[in-house]
Design an enzyme around this catalytic site. Structure first.
Site, PDB file in Angstrom:
ATOM      1  CD  GLU A   1      -2.172  -3.255   8.910  1.00 19.09           C
ATOM      2  OE1 GLU A   1      -1.723  -2.172   9.250  1.00 19.09           O
ATOM      3  OE2 GLU A   1      -3.065  -3.734   8.323  1.00 19.09           O
TER       4      GLU A   1
ATOM      5  CB  SER B   1       2.222   1.371   8.808  1.00 16.54           C
ATOM      6  OG  SER B   1       1.309   2.562   7.827  1.00 16.54           O
ATOM      7  CE1 TYR B   2      -4.160   4.251  12.508  1.00 16.79           C
ATOM      8  CE2 TYR B   2      -3.483   4.783  10.000  1.00 16.79           C
ATOM      9  CZ  TYR B   2      -4.626   4.470  11.305  1.00 16.79           C
ATOM     10  OH  TYR B   2      -6.024   5.646  11.021  1.00 16.79           O
TER      11      TYR B   2
ATOM     12  CG  ASN C   1      -3.076  -7.576   1.876  1.00 23.08           C
ATOM     13  OD1 ASN C   1      -2.601  -8.390   0.575  1.00 23.08           O
ATOM     14  ND2 ASN C   1      -3.205  -7.024   2.360  1.00 23.08           N
ATOM     15  NE  ARG C   2      -8.805  -6.016   1.056  1.00 29.62           N
ATOM     16  CZ  ARG C   2      -8.041  -5.068   1.845  1.00 29.62           C
ATOM     17  NH1 ARG C   2      -6.639  -5.285   1.693  1.00 29.62           N
ATOM     18  NH2 ARG C   2      -8.596  -5.098   2.934  1.00 29.62           N
TER      19      ARG C   2
ATOM     20  NE  ARG D   1      -6.179  -0.207   0.831  1.00 28.68           N
ATOM     21  CZ  ARG D   1      -5.922  -0.235   1.825  1.00 28.68           C
ATOM     22  NH1 ARG D   1      -5.300   0.257   2.518  1.00 28.68           N
ATOM     23  NH2 ARG D   1      -6.445  -2.016   1.914  1.00 28.68           N
TER      24      ARG D   1
ATOM     25  CG  HIS E   1      -1.828  -1.417   1.456  1.00 28.37           C
ATOM     26  ND1 HIS E   1      -2.362  -1.623   2.323  1.00 28.37           N
ATOM     27  CD2 HIS E   1      -2.993  -1.204  -0.168  1.00 28.37           C
ATOM     28  CE1 HIS E   1      -3.634  -2.861   2.256  1.00 28.37           C
ATOM     29  NE2 HIS E   1      -3.605  -2.579   0.477  1.00 28.37           N
TER      30      HIS E   1
HETATM   31 ZN   LIG Z   1      -1.470  -1.714   3.622  1.00 32.14          ZN
END
Ligand SMILES: [Zn+2]
Length: 407
Positions: free
Chosen positions: A367, A295-296, A240-241, A223, A168
């Protein structure tokens, strides 16, 4: 005519909301779907307090909605612009003080191209111990590089600890952490040599190169990736998806290209996801620890993210997370929560894929702590505290993996 691409976030406001009960949680989910410009940062699934960034043109609608539902809120920041500007200036100033090829990861946030230059400089300094490999290109043709660190004993096919960062774009402490780990293993080898005796480390500091570069040049809170979508108004996919394990079968991704959690048209339709997948698959059979740096929120997140079920090896992975959390508490009093991603936070596909497809022994998303005004935006003066604390945890978890799964 636009002279500067840099988004100044003039009159963007930061609010804090307090939610009570599942009904209000669901409301927020609904609002973020209906209003992609309302940028909610929910630290965890069951958290009652959350932050939201609202652009000026959305402010009156946002407040009206809150009032209609009698939701409590407070304004944390009236205008983000001066803060974003000050952080940017501070980083550029610090950077001027440091003469290349020296870099100071504790006092500067580096861009993707600077990080690549740094990686490329390492084989000359550590000819027996590092290898830089390019696994592919980003959508905008940035080289996606991966560093392998060994102890130089020439032994091949050791088990691997694979660490990635910057999936991200706006999570700037993530590439800093990856660089700090690299320096611990190279420049501070004597202190860490047992971590390299029977294991190799593979580190990819920046996965989302286009998005990350964009946060430096254009828009600090970007992002996703930078690849256009089927909707001409909305760019980018959440890497991440986008991973191809139970893709689209989770509650935490979206089919709407305008949302920050857009999963893409198909699994792995983003070049950056393909490259990270290929890196993982390259080490299939040797991958004993996959760690993705985000993060976070101070979490160690374990599979599964897509379902409330637990993997067979869940307790083993929990022991590793436990070692990390304990080490951090003893060292700084920092508190980490850990457990199944599904229960603790939201789906993290790369870690599900690493376990479900690549058969990583231990698979985890970390995270890192929040800092700055939004949480994603530490001041440069925060870097040292964040990465030194996080290294205590990463180091302890690596040592636990090595102890539990000897080569
Ligand atoms: Zn992330």
């Amino acid at each position: 005519m636009v002279l500067f691409a840099w988004q100044d976030y003039k009159d963007y406001k930061l609010y804090e909301l307090k939610l009570e009960g599942a009904e209000e949680q669901n409301l927020v989910r609904k609002w973020s779907t209906e209003n992609p410009l309302w940028d909610f940062h929910k630290p965890s699934r069951n958290e009652s307090v959350l932050k939201v960034m609202i652009p000026p043109e959305e402010a009156s609608g946002f407040i009206e909605t809150l009032r209609n539902y009698h939701l409590e809120y407070k304004v944390l920041i009236e205008d983000l612009a001066p803060l974003v500007q000050a952080q940017r200036a501070e980083n550029l100033e610090k950077k001027l003080l440091i003469q290349w090829p020296h870099i100071d990861v504790l006092s500067v946030f580096y861009t993707h191209s600077e990080i690549n230059d740094y990686l490329d400089s390492l084989p000359e300094r550590y000819p027996k111990r590092v290898q830089v490999k390019q696994f592919g290109w980003s959508y905008e043709r940035r080289a996606l590089k991966v560093l392998t660190i060994t102890n130089g004993d020439g032994r091949r096919n050791k088990p691997v600890i694979l660490i990635d960062g910057t999936v991200h774009a706006r999570e700037w402490i993530s590439p800093s952490m990856a660089l700090y780990i690299i320096q611990q293993l190279l420049d501070h080898y004597v202190d860490n040599q047992e971590l390299l005796q029977d294991y190799d480390w593979v580190i990819m500091p920046v996965v989302n190169a286009d998005g990350y570069e964009y946060t430096h040049t254009d828009s600090r809170y970007w992002r996703k990736t930078r690849r256009p979508t089927s909707n001409p108004d909305c760019i980018g996919t959440d890497i991440n998806r986008n991973f191809g394990y139970e893709w689209g079968h989770d509650e935490g991704s979206s089919s709407d290209p305008c949302e920050d959690i857009y999963r893409g048209e198909r699994a792995f339709d983003q070049p950056e996801s393909q490259v990270l997948r290929d890196v993982m698959l390259h080490y299939r059979g040797r991958l004993n620890f996959y760690l993705s740096l985000h993060s976070y929120g101070n979490y160690f997140l374990l599979p599964w993210g897509y379902t409330s079920d637990f993997p067979d090896t869940y307790q083993d992975m929990m022991s590793v997370a436990d070692a990390g959390a304990k080490a951090i508490i003893y060292s700084t009093n920092g508190i980490y929560s850990y457990g199944s991603t599904y229960y603790v936070l939201y789906p993290t596909h790369t870690a599900d894929f690493a376990l479900g497809v690549v058969n990583a022994t231990v698979s985890m998303t970390m995270e890192l702590p929040a800092a700055g005004f939004q949480g994603f935006d530490p001041w440069v003066s925060h870097i040292e505290r964040l990465v030194t604390e996080s290294w205590v945890g990463v180091r302890a978890m690596a040592a636990e993996v090595i102890r539990r799964y000897p080569a």
